[in-house]
Design a protein around this motif. Structure first.
Motif, PDB file in Angstrom:
ATOM      1  N   LEU A  20     -10.039   9.297  -2.509  1.00  0.00           N
ATOM      2  CA  LEU A  20      -8.561   8.068  -2.664  1.00  0.00           C
ATOM      3  C   LEU A  20      -7.903   8.679  -1.900  1.00  0.00           C
ATOM      4  O   LEU A  20      -7.394  10.075  -1.964  1.00  0.00           O
ATOM      5  CB  LEU A  20      -8.751   8.331  -3.940  1.00  0.00           C
ATOM      6  CG  LEU A  20      -7.280   8.007  -4.973  1.00  0.00           C
ATOM      7  CD1 LEU A  20      -7.972   6.650  -4.727  1.00  0.00           C
ATOM      8  CD2 LEU A  20      -6.723   8.496  -6.359  1.00  0.00           C
ATOM      9  N   CYS A  21      -7.129   7.578  -0.629  1.00  0.00           N
ATOM     10  CA  CYS A  21      -5.976   7.617  -0.396  1.00  0.00           C
ATOM     11  C   CYS A  21      -4.506   6.797  -0.490  1.00  0.00           C
ATOM     12  O   CYS A  21      -3.651   7.242   0.157  1.00  0.00           O
ATOM     13  CB  CYS A  21      -6.537   7.569   1.210  1.00  0.00           C
ATOM     14  SG  CYS A  21      -7.305   5.935   1.750  1.00  0.00           S
ATOM     15  N   GLY A  22      -4.683   6.406  -1.654  1.00  0.00           N
ATOM     16  CA  GLY A  22      -3.142   5.723  -2.387  1.00  0.00           C
ATOM     17  C   GLY A  22      -4.031   4.314  -2.887  1.00  0.00           C
ATOM     18  O   GLY A  22      -4.747   4.196  -3.845  1.00  0.00           O
ATOM     19  N   THR A  23      -3.240   3.722  -3.214  1.00  0.00           N
ATOM     20  CA  THR A  23      -2.424   2.831  -4.146  1.00  0.00           C
ATOM     21  C   THR A  23      -1.751   1.312  -3.362  1.00  0.00           C
ATOM     22  O   THR A  23      -1.957   1.796  -2.621  1.00  0.00           O
ATOM     23  CB  THR A  23      -1.300   2.841  -5.895  1.00  0.00           C
ATOM     24  OG1 THR A  23      -0.193   3.924  -4.985  1.00  0.00           O
ATOM     25  CG2 THR A  23      -2.287   4.366  -6.411  1.00  0.00           C
ATOM     26  N   LEU A  48       0.397  -1.228  -0.515  1.00  0.00           N
ATOM     27  CA  LEU A  48      -0.257   0.139  -0.135  1.00  0.00           C
ATOM     28  C   LEU A  48       1.133   1.915  -0.238  1.00  0.00           C
ATOM     29  O   LEU A  48       1.473   1.245   0.600  1.00  0.00           O
ATOM     30  CB  LEU A  48      -0.832   0.062   1.184  1.00  0.00           C
ATOM     31  CG  LEU A  48      -1.963  -1.340   1.894  1.00  0.00           C
ATOM     32  CD1 LEU A  48      -3.074  -0.804   3.354  1.00  0.00           C
ATOM     33  CD2 LEU A  48      -2.949  -1.289   0.054  1.00  0.00           C
ATOM     34  N   GLU A  49       0.589   2.806  -1.211  1.00  0.00           N
ATOM     35  CA  GLU A  49       0.931   3.025  -0.929  1.00  0.00           C
ATOM     36  C   GLU A  49      -0.032   4.118  -0.900  1.00  0.00           C
ATOM     37  O   GLU A  49      -0.553   4.985  -1.183  1.00  0.00           O
ATOM     38  CB  GLU A  49       1.579   3.629  -1.863  1.00  0.00           C
ATOM     39  CG  GLU A  49       3.115   2.597  -2.671  1.00  0.00           C
ATOM     40  CD  GLU A  49       4.174   2.679  -2.321  1.00  0.00           C
ATOM     41  OE1 GLU A  49       4.241   4.096  -0.985  1.00  0.00           O
ATOM     42  OE2 GLU A  49       4.880   1.697  -1.576  1.00  0.00           O
ATOM     43  N   LEU A  50       0.176   4.907   0.927  1.00  0.00           N
ATOM     44  CA  LEU A  50      -1.353   6.140   0.909  1.00  0.00           C
ATOM     45  C   LEU A  50      -0.782   7.711   0.952  1.00  0.00           C
ATOM     46  O   LEU A  50       0.462   8.001   1.243  1.00  0.00           O
ATOM     47  CB  LEU A  50      -1.562   5.140   2.624  1.00  0.00           C
ATOM     48  CG  LEU A  50      -1.820   4.507   2.888  1.00  0.00           C
ATOM     49  CD1 LEU A  50      -2.175   3.592   3.669  1.00  0.00           C
ATOM     50  CD2 LEU A  50      -2.309   3.869   1.972  1.00  0.00           C
ATOM     51  N   GLN A  59      -9.544  -1.681  -4.233  1.00  0.00           N
ATOM     52  CA  GLN A  59     -10.239  -2.280  -5.455  1.00  0.00           C
ATOM     53  C   GLN A  59      -9.245  -2.418  -6.341  1.00  0.00           C
ATOM     54  O   GLN A  59      -8.458  -2.013  -6.669  1.00  0.00           O
ATOM     55  CB  GLN A  59     -11.593  -1.619  -7.087  1.00  0.00           C
ATOM     56  CG  GLN A  59     -11.616  -1.762  -7.448  1.00  0.00           C
ATOM     57  CD  GLN A  59     -12.896  -0.754  -8.661  1.00  0.00           C
ATOM     58  OE1 GLN A  59     -13.294  -0.340  -7.742  1.00  0.00           O
ATOM     59  NE2 GLN A  59     -12.832  -0.758  -9.341  1.00  0.00           N
ATOM     60  N   ALA A  60      -8.957  -3.724  -6.643  1.00  0.00           N
ATOM     61  CA  ALA A  60      -7.856  -4.697  -7.251  1.00  0.00           C
ATOM     62  C   ALA A  60      -8.174  -5.091  -8.639  1.00  0.00           C
ATOM     63  O   ALA A  60      -9.484  -5.334  -8.795  1.00  0.00           O
ATOM     64  CB  ALA A  60      -6.439  -4.900  -6.157  1.00  0.00           C
ATOM     65  N   GLU A  61      -6.954  -5.437  -9.365  1.00  0.00           N
ATOM     66  CA  GLU A  61      -7.330  -6.246 -10.839  1.00  0.00           C
ATOM     67  C   GLU A  61      -7.357  -7.292 -10.521  1.00  0.00           C
ATOM     68  O   GLU A  61      -6.288  -7.802  -9.570  1.00  0.00           O
ATOM     69  CB  GLU A  61      -6.197  -5.837 -11.636  1.00  0.00           C
ATOM     70  CG  GLU A  61      -6.725  -4.177 -12.364  1.00  0.00           C
ATOM     71  CD  GLU A  61      -5.219  -3.815 -12.755  1.00  0.00           C
ATOM     72  OE1 GLU A  61      -4.166  -4.953 -12.929  1.00  0.00           O
ATOM     73  OE2 GLU A  61      -4.596  -2.955 -13.410  1.00  0.00           O
ATOM     74  N   HIS A  62      -8.511  -8.639 -11.023  1.00  0.00           N
ATOM     75  CA  HIS A  62      -8.219  -9.420 -10.929  1.00  0.00           C
ATOM     76  C   HIS A  62      -8.522 -10.155 -12.230  1.00  0.00           C
ATOM     77  O   HIS A  62      -9.099  -9.748 -13.187  1.00  0.00           O
ATOM     78  CB  HIS A  62      -9.455 -10.345 -10.029  1.00  0.00           C
ATOM     79  CG  HIS A  62      -9.933 -11.238 -10.404  1.00  0.00           C
ATOM     80  ND1 HIS A  62     -10.481 -12.321 -11.295  1.00  0.00           N
ATOM     81  CD2 HIS A  62      -9.395 -12.467  -9.457  1.00  0.00           C
ATOM     82  CE1 HIS A  62     -10.779 -13.616 -10.907  1.00  0.00           C
ATOM     83  NE2 HIS A  62     -10.120 -13.726  -9.958  1.00  0.00           N
ATOM     84  N   ALA A 105      -6.668   0.952  -6.340  1.00  0.00           N
ATOM     85  CA  ALA A 105      -6.978   1.888  -5.888  1.00  0.00           C
ATOM     86  C   ALA A 105      -7.419   2.115  -4.161  1.00  0.00           C
ATOM     87  O   ALA A 105      -8.180   0.969  -4.253  1.00  0.00           O
ATOM     88  CB  ALA A 105      -7.851   2.933  -6.419  1.00  0.00           C
ATOM     89  N   VAL A 106      -6.980   2.736  -3.356  1.00  0.00           N
ATOM     90  CA  VAL A 106      -7.087   2.872  -1.599  1.00  0.00           C
ATOM     91  C   VAL A 106      -8.150   3.622  -1.268  1.00  0.00           C
ATOM     92  O   VAL A 106      -7.839   4.714  -1.640  1.00  0.00           O
ATOM     93  CB  VAL A 106      -6.229   2.310  -1.100  1.00  0.00           C
ATOM     94  CG1 VAL A 106      -6.455   2.493   0.459  1.00  0.00           C
ATOM     95  CG2 VAL A 106      -4.653   1.216  -1.344  1.00  0.00           C
ATOM     96  N   THR A 107      -9.013   3.998  -1.259  1.00  0.00           N
ATOM     97  CA  THR A 107     -10.046   4.866  -0.735  1.00  0.00           C
ATOM     98  C   THR A 107     -10.332   4.458   0.725  1.00  0.00           C
ATOM     99  O   THR A 107     -10.496   3.733   1.708  1.00  0.00           O
ATOM    100  CB  THR A 107     -10.969   4.756  -1.092  1.00  0.00           C
ATOM    101  OG1 THR A 107     -12.405   3.938  -1.143  1.00  0.00           O
ATOM    102  CG2 THR A 107     -11.023   4.386  -3.135  1.00  0.00           C
TER     103      THR A 107
END
Length: 211
Positions: free
Chosen positions: A202-205, A55-57, A159-162, A176-178
């Motif tokens: 949105l607060c990170g990736t 996580l990169e916040l 929410q990540a790729e699958h 993406a991180v929210t």
């Protein structure tokens, strides 16, 4: 009989001289070495596969981010479509950011959450459902950011790729991180002047690696 044995031996020696190779006295028939069944260990959304999540916040415009590395395992609950279940946090660095153990939230495979149209697999175009995203949440303690603000204690939503690969199994990618704001205090900590309650901010990736 003695002469017959001598004649046979003479015949064998003659053939050997002509290019025939006699088998060594103690030679035995060689069998092909059995092939090792080196099968690829497929990645799964089960406790058998350990995933490392980076996580990169921070705010999207922030030059410096706070890095958090999490090791998680998924566990599917049978009988649901789309597939869903629980997840467990095995480790976290720094160790005071996410609590360890089974997370209270659930994970779920999903189509585009912003565009829930009829799936192509419903119309028989694919053999199985195609879910390009995995959605899940992680409980968090207050996370100070590099710019002096903080993400309040609560829940991070990812929410990540699958994807599914025939050889490798499940593939999880970037996302993406929210964080959802629930009160004015949260907005103050994040340095936001205007917000809507429960609106994803949105607060990170995020990015997955196989542990």
């Amino acid at each position: 009989p003695a002469m017959r044995r001598g004649a046979v031996l003479a015949l064998l020696l003659a053939r050997g001289a002509a290019g025939w190779q006699l088998a060594p006295p103690h030679a035995s028939r060689r069998h092909a070495a059995p092939r090792l069944d080196v099968s690829v260990v497929q990645r799964t959304l089960s406790p058998a596969t350990s995933w490392r999540l980076q996580l990169e916040l921070g705010k999207p415009e922030a030059a410096e981010k706070v890095s958090v590395t999490v090791t998680i395992r998924f566990r599917e609950e049978e009988g649901y479509e789309p597939p869903q279940g629980f997840l467990r946090i095995d480790s976290c660095l720094p160790g005071d950011v996410l609590p360890l153990g089974e997370a209270p939230g659930r994970w779920q495979l999903s189509e585009d959450p912003e565009d829930r149209k009829d799936s192509l697999w419903i119309w028989g175009l694919f053999k199985e459902p195609l879910y390009p995203f995995i959605l899940f949440s992680l409980p968090c303690i207050e996370i100070p950011l590099a710019d002096g603000t903080a993400i309040p204690a609560g829940t991070l939503y990812v929410q990540a790729e699958h994807r599914r690969d025939p050889a490798q199994g499940v593939r999880l990618g970037a996302g993406a991180v929210t964080y959802r704001l629930s009160q004015q205090l949260d907005a103050d900590l994040l340095g936001l002047s205007g917000f809507t309650y429960d609106e994803p901010i949105l607060c990170g990736t995020s990015k997955f690696f196989l542990d």
